[in-house]
Design an enzyme around this catalytic site. Structure first.
Site, PDB file in Angstrom:
ATOM      1  N   ASN A   1     -29.636  12.483 -46.011  1.00  0.00           N
ATOM      2  CA  ASN A   1     -30.172  12.079 -44.720  1.00  0.00           C
ATOM      3  C   ASN A   1     -31.672  11.968 -44.945  1.00  0.00           C
ATOM      4  O   ASN A   1     -32.379  12.983 -44.987  1.00  0.00           O
ATOM      5  CB  ASN A   1     -29.859  13.108 -43.630  1.00  0.00           C
ATOM      6  CG  ASN A   1     -30.399  12.663 -42.275  1.00  0.00           C
ATOM      7  OD1 ASN A   1     -31.164  11.705 -42.191  1.00  0.00           O
ATOM      8  ND2 ASN A   1     -30.009  13.359 -41.223  1.00  0.00           N
TER       9      ASN A   1
ATOM     10  N   ARG B 157     -36.134  19.823 -32.106  1.00  0.00           N
ATOM     11  CA  ARG B 157     -36.690  18.460 -32.069  1.00  0.00           C
ATOM     12  C   ARG B 157     -35.737  17.514 -31.333  1.00  0.00           C
ATOM     13  O   ARG B 157     -34.568  17.397 -31.717  1.00  0.00           O
ATOM     14  CB  ARG B 157     -36.849  18.014 -33.522  1.00  0.00           C
ATOM     15  CG  ARG B 157     -37.172  16.579 -33.728  1.00  0.00           C
ATOM     16  CD  ARG B 157     -37.035  16.188 -35.202  1.00  0.00           C
ATOM     17  NE  ARG B 157     -37.241  14.776 -35.335  1.00  0.00           N
ATOM     18  CZ  ARG B 157     -36.735  14.034 -36.318  1.00  0.00           C
ATOM     19  NH1 ARG B 157     -35.999  14.589 -37.263  1.00  0.00           N
ATOM     20  NH2 ARG B 157     -36.959  12.749 -36.354  1.00  0.00           N
TER      21      ARG B 157
ATOM     22  N   ALA C 251     -36.661   9.405 -41.313  1.00  0.00           N
ATOM     23  CA  ALA C 251     -37.298   8.105 -41.063  1.00  0.00           C
ATOM     24  C   ALA C 251     -37.476   7.283 -42.340  1.00  0.00           C
ATOM     25  O   ALA C 251     -37.564   6.051 -42.283  1.00  0.00           O
ATOM     26  CB  ALA C 251     -38.651   8.318 -40.378  1.00  0.00           C
TER      27      ALA C 251
ATOM     28  N   HIS D 286     -26.449  10.373 -40.945  1.00  0.00           N
ATOM     29  CA  HIS D 286     -27.433  10.528 -39.871  1.00  0.00           C
ATOM     30  C   HIS D 286     -26.783  11.289 -38.729  1.00  0.00           C
ATOM     31  O   HIS D 286     -25.657  10.972 -38.333  1.00  0.00           O
ATOM     32  CB  HIS D 286     -27.935   9.167 -39.365  1.00  0.00           C
ATOM     33  CG  HIS D 286     -28.642   8.427 -40.444  1.00  0.00           C
ATOM     34  ND1 HIS D 286     -29.914   8.756 -40.848  1.00  0.00           N
ATOM     35  CD2 HIS D 286     -28.229   7.422 -41.253  1.00  0.00           C
ATOM     36  CE1 HIS D 286     -30.261   7.973 -41.848  1.00  0.00           C
ATOM     37  NE2 HIS D 286     -29.256   7.163 -42.121  1.00  0.00           N
TER      38      HIS D 286
ATOM     39  N   ARG E  60     -30.017   3.275 -31.172  1.00  0.00           N
ATOM     40  CA  ARG E  60     -31.373   3.711 -30.814  1.00  0.00           C
ATOM     41  C   ARG E  60     -32.371   2.553 -30.972  1.00  0.00           C
ATOM     42  O   ARG E  60     -31.983   1.404 -30.907  1.00  0.00           O
ATOM     43  CB  ARG E  60     -31.744   4.933 -31.660  1.00  0.00           C
ATOM     44  CG  ARG E  60     -30.790   6.110 -31.407  1.00  0.00           C
ATOM     45  CD  ARG E  60     -31.165   7.333 -32.206  1.00  0.00           C
ATOM     46  NE  ARG E  60     -32.507   7.807 -31.862  1.00  0.00           N
ATOM     47  CZ  ARG E  60     -33.188   8.694 -32.588  1.00  0.00           C
ATOM     48  NH1 ARG E  60     -32.636   9.201 -33.689  1.00  0.00           N
ATOM     49  NH2 ARG E  60     -34.387   9.082 -32.218  1.00  0.00           N
TER      50      ARG E  60
ATOM     51  N   TYR F 163     -30.451  14.934 -31.312  1.00  0.00           N
ATOM     52  CA  TYR F 163     -30.007  15.680 -32.491  1.00  0.00           C
ATOM     53  C   TYR F 163     -29.241  16.956 -32.153  1.00  0.00           C
ATOM     54  O   TYR F 163     -28.769  17.639 -33.052  1.00  0.00           O
ATOM     55  CB  TYR F 163     -31.220  16.019 -33.375  1.00  0.00           C
ATOM     56  CG  TYR F 163     -31.988  14.787 -33.795  1.00  0.00           C
ATOM     57  CD1 TYR F 163     -31.368  13.774 -34.519  1.00  0.00           C
ATOM     58  CD2 TYR F 163     -33.331  14.617 -33.459  1.00  0.00           C
ATOM     59  CE1 TYR F 163     -32.054  12.634 -34.895  1.00  0.00           C
ATOM     60  CE2 TYR F 163     -34.029  13.481 -33.840  1.00  0.00           C
ATOM     61  CZ  TYR F 163     -33.385  12.494 -34.553  1.00  0.00           C
ATOM     62  OH  TYR F 163     -34.064  11.362 -34.931  1.00  0.00           O
TER      63      TYR F 163
ATOM     64  N   GLU G  71     -24.602   8.375 -47.214  1.00  0.00           N
ATOM     65  CA  GLU G  71     -25.758   8.489 -46.303  1.00  0.00           C
ATOM     66  C   GLU G  71     -25.266   9.070 -44.978  1.00  0.00           C
ATOM     67  O   GLU G  71     -24.239   8.633 -44.456  1.00  0.00           O
ATOM     68  CB  GLU G  71     -26.311   7.065 -46.095  1.00  0.00           C
ATOM     69  CG  GLU G  71     -27.421   6.966 -45.096  1.00  0.00           C
ATOM     70  CD  GLU G  71     -27.868   5.505 -44.887  1.00  0.00           C
ATOM     71  OE1 GLU G  71     -27.380   4.594 -45.589  1.00  0.00           O
ATOM     72  OE2 GLU G  71     -28.702   5.292 -43.991  1.00  0.00           O
TER      73      GLU G  71
ATOM     74  N   PRO H 225     -37.734  14.029 -44.126  1.00  0.00           N
ATOM     75  CA  PRO H 225     -38.799  14.479 -43.234  1.00  0.00           C
ATOM     76  C   PRO H 225     -38.324  14.849 -41.833  1.00  0.00           C
ATOM     77  O   PRO H 225     -37.498  14.142 -41.243  1.00  0.00           O
ATOM     78  CB  PRO H 225     -39.726  13.252 -43.147  1.00  0.00           C
ATOM     79  CG  PRO H 225     -39.446  12.473 -44.371  1.00  0.00           C
ATOM     80  CD  PRO H 225     -38.027  12.748 -44.758  1.00  0.00           C
ATOM     81  N   ASN H 226     -38.837  15.950 -41.350  1.00  0.00           N
ATOM     82  CA  ASN H 226     -38.639  16.441 -39.975  1.00  0.00           C
ATOM     83  C   ASN H 226     -37.250  16.998 -39.690  1.00  0.00           C
ATOM     84  O   ASN H 226     -37.000  17.497 -38.588  1.00  0.00           O
ATOM     85  CB  ASN H 226     -38.986  15.351 -38.938  1.00  0.00           C
ATOM     86  CG  ASN H 226     -40.421  14.894 -39.059  1.00  0.00           C
ATOM     87  OD1 ASN H 226     -41.317  15.731 -39.035  1.00  0.00           O
ATOM     88  ND2 ASN H 226     -40.661  13.611 -39.232  1.00  0.00           N
TER      89      ASN H 226
END
Ligand code: DQA
Length: 150
Positions: A76, A20, A79, A102, A109, A25, A100, A12-13
């Protein structure tokens, strides 16, 4: 030998990357990142399929389908990383080598991002290196699959 098939899943996103939260990012767009992934795959002689979805069920479906269509997964999960037991269970069920990724350093964070519920069921995690993380993950997955065939 047929070329390895790697499924890259973007959660998502991630389609909004580039505009964004650029402080986390960067400004590289989603399309630019995917082009880099495809170029790296070509260099490595790997078949790559990239799928982005904002829906948990689509990612679960894609992971299940990967049983028949892929040799490894790079994910990835956005969330969903932090709370999706459905994505975790799907990865556990298919048992494909998985890395995985990111873009941001999730450990630097907010506290809710420190925990990845999928981390325990993947081979490794690459965080905080931006798009380079996907390219390193591709190299890693090729080596991990080759090793497992020896
Ligand atoms: C992310 C980190 C997640 O915490 C966040 O929800 C994302 C992107 C990353 O690539 O840094 O959507 O997975």
């Amino acid at each position: 030998m047929p070329s390895l098939r790697v499924l890259v899943l973007q959660g998502p996103n991630l389609n909004l990357i580039g505009s964004r939260e650029p402080d986390f990012y960067g400004r590289e767009t989603f399309d630019e990142i995917n082009r880099k992934i495809k170029a790296k795959a070509q260099e490595l002689g790997v078949e790559v399929k990239i799928l982005q979805s904002n829906h948990e069920g689509d990612l679960v479906d894609a992971i299940q389908e990967a049983r028949e269509t892929a040799d490894g997964i790079i994910i990835n999960a956005g969330a969903l990383t932090h709370y999706s037991y459905a994505v975790r269970d799907a990865l556990t069920a298919v048992r494909l080598p998985t890395v995985e990724v990111h873009l941001s350093n999730i450990h630097a964070r907010e506290e809710f991002r420190h925990r990845s519920v999928i981390a325990p069921v993947v081979m490794g995690q690459i965080v905080g290196l931006g798009s380079l993380g996907y390219l390193l993950a591709l190299e890693a997955i090729c080596q991990l699959i080759e090793q497992s065939h020896r």
